[in-house]
Design a protein around this motif. Sequence first.
Motif, PDB file in Angstrom:
ATOM      1  N   VAL A  54      38.641   9.224  48.897  1.00 40.57           N
ATOM      2  CA  VAL A  54      39.345   7.905  49.257  1.00 40.57           C
ATOM      3  C   VAL A  54      40.097   7.531  47.899  1.00 40.57           C
ATOM      4  CG1 VAL A  54      38.210   7.459  51.493  1.00 40.57           C
ATOM      5  CG2 VAL A  54      37.277   6.616  49.153  1.00 40.57           C
ATOM      6  N   PRO A  55      40.979   6.746  48.087  1.00 38.19           N
ATOM      7  CA  PRO A  55      41.745   5.925  46.989  1.00 38.19           C
ATOM      8  C   PRO A  55      40.803   5.112  46.005  1.00 38.19           C
ATOM      9  CG  PRO A  55      43.307   6.103  48.676  1.00 38.19           C
ATOM     10  CD  PRO A  55      41.838   6.583  49.200  1.00 38.19           C
ATOM     11  N   TRP A  56      39.848   4.533  46.669  1.00 37.31           N
ATOM     12  CA  TRP A  56      39.208   3.304  46.076  1.00 37.31           C
ATOM     13  C   TRP A  56      37.648   4.054  45.523  1.00 37.31           C
ATOM     14  CZ3 TRP A  56      34.928   3.756  49.083  1.00 37.31           C
ATOM     15  CH2 TRP A  56      35.029   3.775  50.347  1.00 37.31           C
ATOM     16  N   PHE A  57      37.611   5.443  45.521  1.00 39.21           N
ATOM     17  CA  PHE A  57      36.245   5.906  45.365  1.00 39.21           C
ATOM     18  C   PHE A  57      35.961   5.562  43.679  1.00 39.21           C
ATOM     19  CE2 PHE A  57      33.694   9.321  43.222  1.00 39.21           C
ATOM     20  CZ  PHE A  57      32.724   9.395  44.246  1.00 39.21           C
ATOM     21  N   LYS A  58      36.600   5.635  42.859  1.00 37.65           N
ATOM     22  CA  LYS A  58      36.304   5.131  41.415  1.00 37.65           C
ATOM     23  C   LYS A  58      36.404   3.564  41.137  1.00 37.65           C
ATOM     24  CE  LYS A  58      37.386   9.653  39.495  1.00 37.65           C
ATOM     25  NZ  LYS A  58      38.274  10.213  38.387  1.00 37.65           N
TER      26      LYS A  58
ATOM     27  N   VAL B 164      34.185  -2.386  51.543  1.00 38.24           N
ATOM     28  CA  VAL B 164      35.454  -1.926  51.603  1.00 38.24           C
ATOM     29  C   VAL B 164      35.677  -1.047  52.602  1.00 38.24           C
ATOM     30  CG1 VAL B 164      36.893  -0.147  50.340  1.00 38.24           C
ATOM     31  CG2 VAL B 164      35.598  -1.816  48.978  1.00 38.24           C
ATOM     32  N   LYS B 165      34.587  -0.464  53.349  1.00 39.31           N
ATOM     33  CA  LYS B 165      34.625  -0.033  54.497  1.00 39.31           C
ATOM     34  C   LYS B 165      34.600  -0.902  55.814  1.00 39.31           C
ATOM     35  CE  LYS B 165      32.536   4.146  55.095  1.00 39.31           C
ATOM     36  NZ  LYS B 165      33.645   4.915  55.036  1.00 39.31           N
ATOM     37  N   GLY B 166      34.231  -2.125  55.673  1.00 43.13           N
ATOM     38  CA  GLY B 166      34.306  -3.128  56.664  1.00 43.13           C
ATOM     39  C   GLY B 166      33.071  -2.880  57.486  1.00 43.13           C
ATOM     40  N   ARG B 167      31.767  -2.681  56.756  1.00 45.01           N
ATOM     41  CA  ARG B 167      30.668  -2.352  57.634  1.00 45.01           C
ATOM     42  C   ARG B 167      29.557  -3.287  57.278  1.00 45.01           C
ATOM     43  NH1 ARG B 167      33.433   0.551  60.219  1.00 45.01           N
ATOM     44  NH2 ARG B 167      33.150   2.963  60.558  1.00 45.01           N
ATOM     45  N   LEU B 168      29.949  -4.409  56.432  1.00 43.16           N
ATOM     46  CA  LEU B 168      29.026  -5.368  56.515  1.00 43.16           C
ATOM     47  C   LEU B 168      28.644  -6.033  57.686  1.00 43.16           C
ATOM     48  CD1 LEU B 168      29.564  -6.451  52.766  1.00 43.16           C
ATOM     49  CD2 LEU B 168      27.659  -5.194  53.567  1.00 43.16           C
ATOM     50  N   PRO B 169      27.575  -6.589  58.158  1.00 47.33           N
ATOM     51  CA  PRO B 169      27.472  -7.547  59.394  1.00 47.33           C
ATOM     52  C   PRO B 169      27.993  -8.749  59.411  1.00 47.33           C
ATOM     53  CG  PRO B 169      25.362  -7.210  58.350  1.00 47.33           C
ATOM     54  CD  PRO B 169      26.288  -6.448  57.543  1.00 47.33           C
ATOM     55  N   THR B 170      29.146  -8.916  59.336  1.00 51.86           N
ATOM     56  CA  THR B 170      29.813 -10.267  59.435  1.00 51.86           C
ATOM     57  C   THR B 170      29.718 -10.717  60.804  1.00 51.86           C
ATOM     58  OG1 THR B 170      32.026  -9.052  59.430  1.00 51.86           O
ATOM     59  CG2 THR B 170      31.365  -9.925  57.357  1.00 51.86           C
TER      60      THR B 170
ATOM     61  N   ASN C  45      28.466   1.384  36.753  1.00 51.32           N
ATOM     62  CA  ASN C  45      28.208   0.432  38.123  1.00 51.32           C
ATOM     63  C   ASN C  45      26.937   0.123  37.996  1.00 51.32           C
ATOM     64  OD1 ASN C  45      26.795   2.528  39.058  1.00 51.32           O
ATOM     65  ND2 ASN C  45      27.812   2.815  40.997  1.00 51.32           N
ATOM     66  N   ILE C  46      26.953  -0.935  38.854  1.00 54.36           N
ATOM     67  CA  ILE C  46      25.198  -1.310  39.071  1.00 54.36           C
ATOM     68  C   ILE C  46      25.020  -1.022  40.393  1.00 54.36           C
ATOM     69  CG2 ILE C  46      23.794  -3.597  39.455  1.00 54.36           C
ATOM     70  CD1 ILE C  46      25.901  -4.911  37.425  1.00 54.36           C
ATOM     71  N   PRO C  47      23.972  -0.113  40.960  1.00 52.38           N
ATOM     72  CA  PRO C  47      23.846   0.511  42.344  1.00 52.38           C
ATOM     73  C   PRO C  47      23.949  -0.186  43.355  1.00 52.38           C
ATOM     74  CG  PRO C  47      22.674   1.741  40.594  1.00 52.38           C
ATOM     75  CD  PRO C  47      23.186   0.337  40.039  1.00 52.38           C
ATOM     76  N   ARG C  48      23.273  -1.464  43.305  1.00 54.06           N
ATOM     77  CA  ARG C  48      22.948  -2.398  44.552  1.00 54.06           C
ATOM     78  C   ARG C  48      24.424  -3.048  44.733  1.00 54.06           C
ATOM     79  NH1 ARG C  48      20.205  -5.210  40.621  1.00 54.06           N
ATOM     80  NH2 ARG C  48      20.937  -7.412  40.306  1.00 54.06           N
ATOM     81  N   MET C  49      25.196  -3.307  43.673  1.00 55.59           N
ATOM     82  CA  MET C  49      26.376  -3.921  43.816  1.00 55.59           C
ATOM     83  C   MET C  49      27.502  -2.991  44.300  1.00 55.59           C
ATOM     84  SD  MET C  49      26.709  -6.645  40.634  1.00 55.59           S
ATOM     85  CE  MET C  49      25.294  -7.801  40.298  1.00 55.59           C
ATOM     86  N   SER C  50      27.343  -1.686  43.912  1.00 58.42           N
ATOM     87  CA  SER C  50      28.205  -0.750  44.429  1.00 58.42           C
ATOM     88  C   SER C  50      28.230  -0.625  45.871  1.00 58.42           C
ATOM     89  CB  SER C  50      27.893   0.399  43.663  1.00 58.42           C
ATOM     90  OG  SER C  50      28.813   0.365  42.458  1.00 58.42           O
ATOM     91  N   PHE C  51      26.921  -0.504  46.177  1.00 62.35           N
ATOM     92  CA  PHE C  51      26.608  -0.280  47.933  1.00 62.35           C
ATOM     93  C   PHE C  51      27.190  -1.431  48.606  1.00 62.35           C
ATOM     94  CE2 PHE C  51      23.941  -1.058  51.470  1.00 62.35           C
ATOM     95  CZ  PHE C  51      23.879   0.242  51.981  1.00 62.35           C
ATOM     96  N   ILE C  52      26.907  -2.644  48.034  1.00 64.98           N
ATOM     97  CA  ILE C  52      27.439  -3.545  48.999  1.00 64.98           C
ATOM     98  C   ILE C  52      28.961  -3.751  48.866  1.00 64.98           C
ATOM     99  CG2 ILE C  52      27.854  -6.351  49.093  1.00 64.98           C
ATOM    100  CD1 ILE C  52      24.958  -5.039  49.811  1.00 64.98           C
ATOM    101  N   LEU C  53      29.684  -3.157  47.900  1.00 71.02           N
ATOM    102  CA  LEU C  53      31.206  -3.288  47.709  1.00 71.02           C
ATOM    103  C   LEU C  53      31.636  -1.991  48.685  1.00 71.02           C
ATOM    104  CD1 LEU C  53      33.947  -4.155  46.571  1.00 71.02           C
ATOM    105  CD2 LEU C  53      33.479  -2.541  44.486  1.00 71.02           C
ATOM    106  N   TRP C  54      30.896  -0.929  48.547  1.00 67.46           N
ATOM    107  CA  TRP C  54      31.148   0.149  49.303  1.00 67.46           C
ATOM    108  C   TRP C  54      31.093  -0.012  50.953  1.00 67.46           C
ATOM    109  CZ3 TRP C  54      27.305   3.317  52.281  1.00 67.46           C
ATOM    110  CH2 TRP C  54      28.196   4.625  52.577  1.00 67.46           C
ATOM    111  N   MET C  55      30.358  -0.806  51.084  1.00 70.55           N
ATOM    112  CA  MET C  55      29.964  -1.233  52.685  1.00 70.55           C
ATOM    113  C   MET C  55      31.286  -2.323  52.940  1.00 70.55           C
ATOM    114  SD  MET C  55      27.366  -0.361  54.204  1.00 70.55           S
ATOM    115  CE  MET C  55      26.546  -1.639  55.313  1.00 70.55           C
TER     116      MET C  55
END
Length: 169
Positions: free
Chosen positions: A40-44, A63-69, A51-61
Amino acid sequence: MPSYNPNSNIEDSIRWLPSPNGIYSPSSALASLRAHHHLVPWFKLVWFPQNIPRMSFILWMAVKGRLPTRDRIHKYDPGGITTCFICNSHLESHAHLFFECLFSRAIWTQLLNYCGTHWIGLYWNDFIAWASTHWRGNTPVIMAKKLCLMDAVYHIWRERNCHILKVPN
Ligand SMILES: [Zn+2]
């Protein structure tokens, strides 16, 4: 039906088709199960060596719109609160929580100024697409911008959760 003439002079053998050499290995089994997609274009923007893995994970979620908002929770809990915990006037969606809310916008304005970039007035998805295009490379300035992005998203999400769960942050 293709013709098949077994050669009775050669002993039967078992061959693992997913592997080029015909020999089974766990890595070839995993590779055969893994779906191959284009990056995907935003991969990098999300995943990079510094990166800081726990922060990358939340950003990944995010960007994909998968956080439980709350807008997503509302789909399976129609009686739940849907408004943003900060402004209490808009639907809490990824776009609102991370970019459109006054709290988030103030953070972004400060961070983008710190990074030498001005608020460009884009919405969440457009901003991610813009940053994916413009924040390329491994220069310290680009790394700082990417880290600011993931730091902001992580801490906005953390602040939201601490507020909702009434946990001191
Ligand atoms: Zn809000």
